[in-house]
Design a protein around this motif. Structure first.
Motif, mmCIF file in Angstrom:
data_model
loop_
_atom_site.group_PDB
_atom_site.id
_atom_site.type_symbol
_atom_site.label_atom_id
_atom_site.label_comp_id
_atom_site.label_asym_id
_atom_site.label_seq_id
_atom_site.Cartn_x
_atom_site.Cartn_y
_atom_site.Cartn_z
ATOM 1 N N PRO A 57 0.817 -1.225 0.000
ATOM 2 C CA PRO A 57 0.000 0.000 0.000
ATOM 3 C C PRO A 57 0.847 1.270 0.000
ATOM 4 O O PRO A 57 0.535 2.233 -0.706
ATOM 5 C CB PRO A 57 -0.815 -0.126 1.299
ATOM 6 N N ALA A 58 1.946 1.261 0.756
ATOM 7 C CA ALA A 58 2.823 2.439 0.776
ATOM 8 C C ALA A 58 3.498 2.625 -0.575
ATOM 9 O O ALA A 58 3.689 3.760 -1.045
ATOM 10 C CB ALA A 58 3.875 2.292 1.877
ATOM 11 N N ALA A 59 3.860 1.508 -1.219
ATOM 12 C CA ALA A 59 4.494 1.579 -2.539
ATOM 13 C C ALA A 59 3.525 2.149 -3.569
ATOM 14 O O ALA A 59 3.925 2.953 -4.435
ATOM 15 C CB ALA A 59 4.971 0.190 -2.962
ATOM 16 N N LYS A 60 2.270 1.771 -3.489
ATOM 17 C CA LYS A 60 1.282 2.311 -4.423
ATOM 18 C C LYS A 60 1.141 3.818 -4.248
ATOM 19 O O LYS A 60 1.026 4.557 -5.230
ATOM 20 C CB LYS A 60 -0.078 1.615 -4.217
ATOM 21 N N ARG A 61 1.164 4.262 -3.006
ATOM 22 C CA ARG A 61 1.060 5.705 -2.764
ATOM 23 C C ARG A 61 2.291 6.438 -3.300
ATOM 24 O O ARG A 61 2.198 7.563 -3.798
ATOM 25 C CB ARG A 61 0.902 5.977 -1.267
ATOM 26 N N ALA A 62 3.448 5.758 -3.215
ATOM 27 C CA ALA A 62 4.690 6.402 -3.634
ATOM 28 C C ALA A 62 4.890 6.399 -5.141
ATOM 29 O O ALA A 62 5.415 7.373 -5.706
ATOM 30 C CB ALA A 62 5.878 5.707 -2.956
ATOM 31 N N TYR A 63 4.463 5.316 -5.801
ATOM 32 C CA TYR A 63 4.818 5.143 -7.212
ATOM 33 C C TYR A 63 3.654 5.281 -8.186
ATOM 34 O O TYR A 63 3.857 5.305 -9.398
ATOM 35 C CB TYR A 63 5.496 3.785 -7.413
ATOM 36 N N LEU A 64 2.438 5.379 -7.661
ATOM 37 C CA LEU A 64 1.276 5.624 -8.518
ATOM 38 C C LEU A 64 0.726 6.997 -8.164
ATOM 39 O O LEU A 64 0.056 7.168 -7.142
ATOM 40 C CB LEU A 64 0.209 4.540 -8.317
ATOM 41 N N LYS A 65 1.023 7.974 -8.988
ATOM 42 C CA LYS A 65 0.607 9.349 -8.730
ATOM 43 C C LYS A 65 -0.767 9.603 -9.336
ATOM 44 O O LYS A 65 -0.972 9.400 -10.539
ATOM 45 C CB LYS A 65 1.623 10.328 -9.325
ATOM 46 N N GLU A 66 -1.684 10.053 -8.501
ATOM 47 C CA GLU A 66 -3.036 10.327 -8.971
ATOM 48 C C GLU A 66 -3.047 11.589 -9.851
ATOM 49 O O GLU A 66 -2.146 12.430 -9.745
ATOM 50 C CB GLU A 66 -3.973 10.504 -7.776
ATOM 51 N N PRO A 67 -4.039 11.731 -10.714
ATOM 52 C CA PRO A 67 -4.081 12.880 -11.650
ATOM 53 C C PRO A 67 -3.920 14.237 -10.967
ATOM 54 O O PRO A 67 -3.228 15.115 -11.472
ATOM 55 C CB PRO A 67 -5.448 12.735 -12.306
ATOM 56 N N GLU A 68 -4.538 14.401 -9.802
ATOM 57 C CA GLU A 68 -4.461 15.693 -9.136
ATOM 58 C C GLU A 68 -3.070 15.981 -8.565
ATOM 59 O O GLU A 68 -2.770 17.117 -8.178
ATOM 60 C CB GLU A 68 -5.498 15.776 -8.006
ATOM 61 N N MET A 69 -2.183 14.975 -8.562
ATOM 62 C CA MET A 69 -0.836 15.148 -8.040
ATOM 63 C C MET A 69 0.174 15.463 -9.134
ATOM 64 O O MET A 69 1.347 15.682 -8.855
ATOM 65 C CB MET A 69 -0.400 13.872 -7.303
ATOM 66 N N THR A 70 -0.266 15.468 -10.389
ATOM 67 C CA THR A 70 0.659 15.687 -11.504
ATOM 68 C C THR A 70 0.338 16.987 -12.227
ATOM 69 O O THR A 70 -0.784 17.502 -12.160
ATOM 70 C CB THR A 70 0.577 14.533 -12.523
ATOM 71 N N LYS A 71 1.317 17.500 -12.928
ATOM 72 C CA LYS A 71 1.129 18.743 -13.670
ATOM 73 C C LYS A 71 0.291 18.537 -14.936
ATOM 74 O O LYS A 71 -0.257 19.481 -15.493
ATOM 75 C CB LYS A 71 2.483 19.340 -14.038
ATOM 76 N N THR A 72 0.224 17.283 -15.396
ATOM 77 C CA THR A 72 -0.495 17.009 -16.640
ATOM 78 C C THR A 72 -1.965 16.685 -16.407
ATOM 79 O O THR A 72 -2.717 16.512 -17.347
ATOM 80 C CB THR A 72 0.144 15.803 -17.362
ATOM 81 N N HIS A 73 -2.362 16.589 -15.131
ATOM 82 C CA HIS A 73 -3.735 16.213 -14.770
ATOM 83 C C HIS A 73 -4.065 14.788 -15.208
ATOM 84 O O HIS A 73 -5.229 14.437 -15.377
ATOM 85 C CB HIS A 73 -4.751 17.209 -15.354
ATOM 86 N N ARG A 74 -3.034 14.008 -15.410
ATOM 87 C CA ARG A 74 -3.188 12.572 -15.663
ATOM 88 C C ARG A 74 -2.311 11.829 -14.676
ATOM 89 O O ARG A 74 -1.268 12.336 -14.269
ATOM 90 C CB ARG A 74 -2.764 12.215 -17.089
ATOM 91 N N GLY A 75 -2.725 10.642 -14.320
ATOM 92 C CA GLY A 75 -1.920 9.880 -13.391
ATOM 93 C C GLY A 75 -0.605 9.449 -14.028
ATOM 94 O O GLY A 75 -0.481 9.401 -15.254
ATOM 95 N N GLU A 76 0.371 9.159 -13.186
ATOM 96 C CA GLU A 76 1.666 8.686 -13.663
ATOM 97 C C GLU A 76 2.123 7.538 -12.780
ATOM 98 O O GLU A 76 1.862 7.521 -11.576
ATOM 99 C CB GLU A 76 2.701 9.816 -13.636
ATOM 100 N N ALA A 77 2.812 6.589 -13.399
ATOM 101 C CA ALA A 77 3.309 5.427 -12.668
ATOM 102 C C ALA A 77 4.819 5.357 -12.781
ATOM 103 O O ALA A 77 5.392 5.658 -13.831
ATOM 104 C CB ALA A 77 2.680 4.149 -13.223
#
Length: 238
Positions: A57-77
């Motif tokens: 679960p901690a790894a998912k939070r660290a390595y799967l960025k939700e859209p609102e956390m990125t500058k592109t408004h898309r998620g990133e892995a």
């Protein structure tokens, strides 16, 4: 009963098919990959070791960025920098996909969005996650690749020998049907009979020696044809 090398090769085949295959078959291929792990002791031990104490679960939070956390408004892995954590993270993702608790199609469009296409998004996913995952596992078992190369070579050789056996059978019938002097007919049949037996034993050295004699026989008697020419073409690939 399959040996561990064969079981491990099935894992790498499943990885390759996942990487090169189509999105529509991905769920099936993920299932095959995980089953190949379950049947191989070395792989089971490897993934048990890398997931022991791994905080997924901690790894998912660290390595799967939700859209609102990125500058592109898309998620990133992303993948972890540590190789063992890469194995643990991707393996846990695959288990979630297989169980249905995480939908692959939703995951792709959220973290690997590419033109709104599942196919394009899947291509990014396998290149950025599955290929590194496979390559790290392969580096843990370097002898498996060598074994695979030998296995492919043996399969190719077996196919050539089977083709050669069929051509020699045709050649024996052809020679028997020709109006040859008795001594020539006997000599041709003796060489071909020995050649057929050597093919059955997979004795490549003897096959080549007998073919040298048979080539001389054909030249002296002057009875070469398409079938005899194909025999030498096939043998040249051995």
């Amino acid at each position: 009963m399959e040996d561990n090398q064969t079981k491990m090769q099935r894992f790498f085949t499943a990885c390759d098919e996942l990487i090169t295959g189509k999105f529509i078959l991905a769920d099936t291929k993920i299932g095959e990959l995980l089953r190949s792990v379950a049947t191989c002791n070395d792989l089971t031990q490897l993934f048990a070791a890398v997931t022991d104490g791994f905080d997924y679960p901690a790894a998912k939070r660290a390595y799967l960025k939700e859209p609102e956390m990125t500058k592109t408004h898309r998620g990133e892995a992303y993948l972890p920098s540590d190789r063992s954590e890469v194995l643990a993270f991707v393996f846990c993702l695959l288990v979630e996909f297989d169980s249905g608790s995480l939908k692959l199609n939703d995951f792709l469009l959220r973290y690997f969005y590419e033109d709104g296409s599942y196919t394009a998004s899947y291509g990014l996913f396998v290149e950025r996650m599955i290929r590194p995952f496979r390559d790290i596992v392969r580096s843990c078992f370097p002898d498996v690749g060598k074994w695979g190369d030998v296995s492919l070579q043996r399969k190719r050789e077996d196919n050539l020998l089977e083709m050669l056996s069929g051509k020699v059978s045709v050649e024996r019938s052809r020679i028997a049907g020709l109006s040859l002097p008795k001594e020539n007919a006997v000599a041709g049949e003796m060489i071909l009979a020995e050649l057929y037996a050597a093919i059955g034993r997979k004795d490549i050295a003897e096959i080549k020696a007998l073919l040298c004699g048979y080539l001389y026989f054909l030249q002296v008697v002057n009875i070469s044809d398409t079938n005899s020419n194909e025999i030498f073409l096939i043998a040249g690939e051995l």
